[in-house]
Design an enzyme around this catalytic site. Structure first.
Site, PDB file in Angstrom:
ATOM      1  N   CYS A  25       9.902 -20.839 -21.804  1.00  0.00           N
ATOM      2  CA  CYS A  25      10.615 -21.090 -20.003  1.00  0.00           C
ATOM      3  C   CYS A  25      11.475 -21.918 -20.534  1.00  0.00           C
ATOM      4  O   CYS A  25      12.380 -20.990 -20.821  1.00  0.00           O
ATOM      5  CB  CYS A  25       9.332 -21.559 -19.141  1.00  0.00           C
TER       6      CYS A  25
ATOM      7  N   HIS B  26       4.864 -18.283 -19.751  1.00  0.00           N
ATOM      8  CA  HIS B  26       4.469 -19.467 -20.638  1.00  0.00           C
ATOM      9  C   HIS B  26       2.936 -18.776 -21.262  1.00  0.00           C
ATOM     10  O   HIS B  26       2.251 -18.126 -20.393  1.00  0.00           O
ATOM     11  CB  HIS B  26       3.617 -20.560 -19.028  1.00  0.00           C
TER      12      HIS B  26
ATOM     13  N   GLU C 242       0.837 -20.066 -23.246  1.00  0.00           N
ATOM     14  CA  GLU C 242      -0.602 -20.530 -22.496  1.00  0.00           C
ATOM     15  C   GLU C 242      -1.321 -20.563 -21.141  1.00  0.00           C
ATOM     16  O   GLU C 242      -2.741 -20.879 -20.416  1.00  0.00           O
ATOM     17  CB  GLU C 242      -0.371 -22.795 -22.888  1.00  0.00           C
TER      18      GLU C 242
END
Length: 212
Positions: free
Chosen positions: A79, A186, A188
């Site tokens: 990001c 992102h 994750e």
């Protein structure tokens, strides 16, 4: 061991939990010697790039990351962390970035060529379109990824754009050159698609081979 860089503006919890799910050892650190000794580095980030670069410069971590990238060991920006990898940003009057990849960070316009307004920041799930082969994208299928950003990267060096996503403008979503990689979204928080990208990064780390 992967070093997650703690410079005061990172999504440390979600990134560390993702590495735990992958069984990958990590440490969260802002210590220069620990960063340089790590087998791989993740640069997370949320917020304004000018604030992030100020903190990185004040702590000396900016130069450490440049030295780390020059070593050939893998580095991943997430990001804001991805945007930091580039040469410059127009946000908040402009600032220089780490200069590890060619390009400039500019604001998503929020208005189409036809004059129609749309929401900025870009927040939510968007389709990831794969453009080039890369070890960071091995066995990754096109799918949806989770974005939260108001700025995106523009670059004349198309070869570094590994995947993109359309949000009126074409947003470079995964970038990479040699050992330097970045995701605008992102990973994750991006389900199986994102976790596979993180897993591929850990494989590069475990291989211990210079990518320069």
């Amino acid at each position: 061991m992967i070093a997650i860089i703690d410079y005061g503006m990172g999504n440390l919890f979600s990134v560390s939990k993702a590495l735990e799910r992958l069984g990958e050892p990590y440490l969260i650190t802002n210590k220069k010697d620990e960063i340089l000794l790590a087998d791989g580095v993740i640069v997370p980030g949320v917020g304004a790039i000018s604030d992030a670069m100020r903190l990185l410069n004040e702590t000396g971590i900016a130069d450490v990351l440049r030295d780390y990238a020059a070593s050939g060991k893998p580095i991943l920006g997430i990001c804001l962390g991805m945007q930091l990898l580039f040469e410059a940003s127009e946000e908040n009057g402009g600032c220089r970035g780490l200069g590890l990849l060619p390009g400039t960070v500019v604001k998503i316009p929020g208005v189409t060529n036809q004059g129609e307004m749309y929401k900025v920041p870009h927040m939510g799930w968007n389709l990831l379109q794969l453009r080039r082969q890369s070890p960071i994208l091995k066995d990754v299928e096109e799918g949806f990824a989770y974005f939260v950003h108001s700025y995106y990267v523009t670059t004349k060096t198309d070869e570094i754009i590994l995947a993109d996503s359309l949000y009126d403008v074409c947003v470079p979503a995964v970038v990479g050159k040699n050992n330097v990689f970045g995701t605008q979204f992102h990973p994750e928080k991006s389900s199986m698609t994102g976790m596979k990208i993180l897993e591929n990064f850990t494989v590069l780390v475990s291989e211990g081979v210079s990518l320069k």
